[in-house]
Enzyme design. Structure first.
Site, mmCIF file in Angstrom:
data_model
loop_
_atom_site.group_PDB
_atom_site.id
_atom_site.type_symbol
_atom_site.label_atom_id
_atom_site.label_comp_id
_atom_site.label_asym_id
_atom_site.label_seq_id
_atom_site.Cartn_x
_atom_site.Cartn_y
_atom_site.Cartn_z
ATOM 1 N N CYS A 21 0.854 -1.181 0.000
ATOM 2 C CA CYS A 21 0.000 0.000 0.000
ATOM 3 C C CYS A 21 0.889 1.230 0.000
ATOM 4 O O CYS A 21 1.834 1.306 0.763
ATOM 5 C CB CYS A 21 -0.891 0.027 1.237
ATOM 6 S SG CYS A 21 -1.837 -1.466 1.507
ATOM 7 N N GLY A 54 -9.486 -0.588 -2.590
ATOM 8 C CA GLY A 54 -8.102 -0.173 -2.415
ATOM 9 C C GLY A 54 -7.342 -1.164 -1.555
ATOM 10 O O GLY A 54 -7.665 -2.353 -1.507
ATOM 11 N N CYS A 55 -6.310 -0.677 -0.859
ATOM 12 C CA CYS A 55 -5.477 -1.537 -0.030
ATOM 13 C C CYS A 55 -6.315 -2.312 0.972
ATOM 14 O O CYS A 55 -7.091 -1.732 1.729
ATOM 15 C CB CYS A 55 -4.446 -0.683 0.697
ATOM 16 S SG CYS A 55 -3.435 -1.628 1.855
ATOM 17 N N PHE A 56 -6.140 -3.628 1.011
ATOM 18 C CA PHE A 56 -6.993 -4.441 1.874
ATOM 19 C C PHE A 56 -6.644 -4.338 3.351
ATOM 20 O O PHE A 56 -7.443 -4.743 4.191
ATOM 21 C CB PHE A 56 -7.037 -5.904 1.441
ATOM 22 C CG PHE A 56 -5.754 -6.567 1.036
ATOM 23 C CD1 PHE A 56 -4.518 -6.184 1.519
ATOM 24 C CD2 PHE A 56 -5.793 -7.633 0.132
ATOM 25 C CE1 PHE A 56 -3.343 -6.828 1.141
ATOM 26 C CE2 PHE A 56 -4.628 -8.298 -0.255
ATOM 27 C CZ PHE A 56 -3.401 -7.882 0.252
ATOM 28 N N TRP A 57 -5.510 -3.769 3.707
ATOM 29 C CA TRP A 57 -5.185 -3.594 5.123
ATOM 30 C C TRP A 57 -6.270 -2.757 5.823
ATOM 31 O O TRP A 57 -6.802 -3.136 6.852
ATOM 32 C CB TRP A 57 -3.861 -2.879 5.302
ATOM 33 C CG TRP A 57 -2.641 -3.631 4.852
ATOM 34 C CD1 TRP A 57 -2.559 -4.945 4.481
ATOM 35 C CD2 TRP A 57 -1.322 -3.094 4.737
ATOM 36 N NE1 TRP A 57 -1.265 -5.254 4.142
ATOM 37 C CE2 TRP A 57 -0.484 -4.148 4.290
ATOM 38 C CE3 TRP A 57 -0.776 -1.836 4.970
ATOM 39 C CZ2 TRP A 57 0.875 -3.956 4.079
ATOM 40 C CZ3 TRP A 57 0.583 -1.651 4.754
ATOM 41 C CH2 TRP A 57 1.402 -2.701 4.312
#
Length: 234
Positions: A21, A54-57
């Protein structure tokens, strides 16, 4: 740009995380109207929904703090099984989007409520093939629907939001039937919960949780529901 420049840590310390990310602006936050088309009365205590934003975090972290969610898993959806691997997905041409599978109890939280929180807190739903500086189709916004009812609710809610002009631009989130979710590598699971002091998490993902608590306090839980990891994973 190196991971050192973005997160203040070395590439060696981050191991195989690579460029999971990039630094991102704080997501838009809005207390959106509830969906007009809502779920039918629950007849089961278990359902699954897939969200890509978007970023899965950060997306995983948001859903881990919602009451009624029983499990989450970061992963990939939209492409083939043999390309569901982080470095391959990062090339941007696999069809996969970084996604989060959310298991929930429909008697405690509805799909409509999960969508409302997703659009309010987790992302900017007007961005196309990107979330903030993360660009590429792997960062697109998608509701991968598991049932015809989910698909109908998702399309109706997007029409409702666009009709009310709640965002400055039309909602770009796609509604696509789910054809396969593949869990991501263990080092991506529970990343925000395991690394709360990580500069990226503290700067860009923790504010999402603060906003979730502020906007939807009745549905907020302090302690996240963590994904199970492979034995030995911290």
């Amino acid at each position: 740009m190196t991971r050192t420049g973005i997160l203040g840590v070395s590439l060696i310390a981050m191991g195989t995380l690579g460029m999971a990310c990039h630094a991102a602006e704080t997501p838009l936050a809005a207390h959106l109207p509830p969906p007009v088309v809502a779920d039918a009365p629950a007849t089961t205590h278990h359902a699954t929904a897939i969200f890509a934003g978007g970023c899965f975090w950060g997306v995983q972290s948001v859903f881990q703090h919602i009451r009624g969610v029983t499990a989450t898993r970061a992963g990939y959806d939209g492409g083939a099984r043999d390309t569901a691997e982080y470095e391959t997905v990062g090339e941007g041409d696999t069809g996969h989007a970084e996604s989060v599978a959310v298991e929930y109890d429909p008697t405690q939280v509805s799909y409509a409520a999960l969508m409302r929180i997703f659009f309010s807190v987790a992302l900017d739903p007007t961005q196309v093939n990107a979330q903030f500086p993360d660009t590429g189709s792997q960062y697109r916004s998608v509701l991968f629907t598991r049932t015809p009812e989910q698909a109908a609710e998702a399309r109706a809610y997007i029409r409702q939001l666009d009709g009310a002009h709640v965002f400055a631009r039309p909602v770009a989130t796609q509604v696509v039937p789910d054809r396969g979710f593949y869990p991501a590598e263990d080092y991506h699971q529970n990343f925000a919960a395991r690394h709360p002091d990580n500069p990226y998490i503290a700067t860009y993902d923790t504010p999402r949780i603060d906003t979730l608590k502020m906007l939807y306090g009745g549905q907020y839980r302090d302690h996240p529901i963590l994904a199970l990891a492979t034995p030995g994973e911290p």
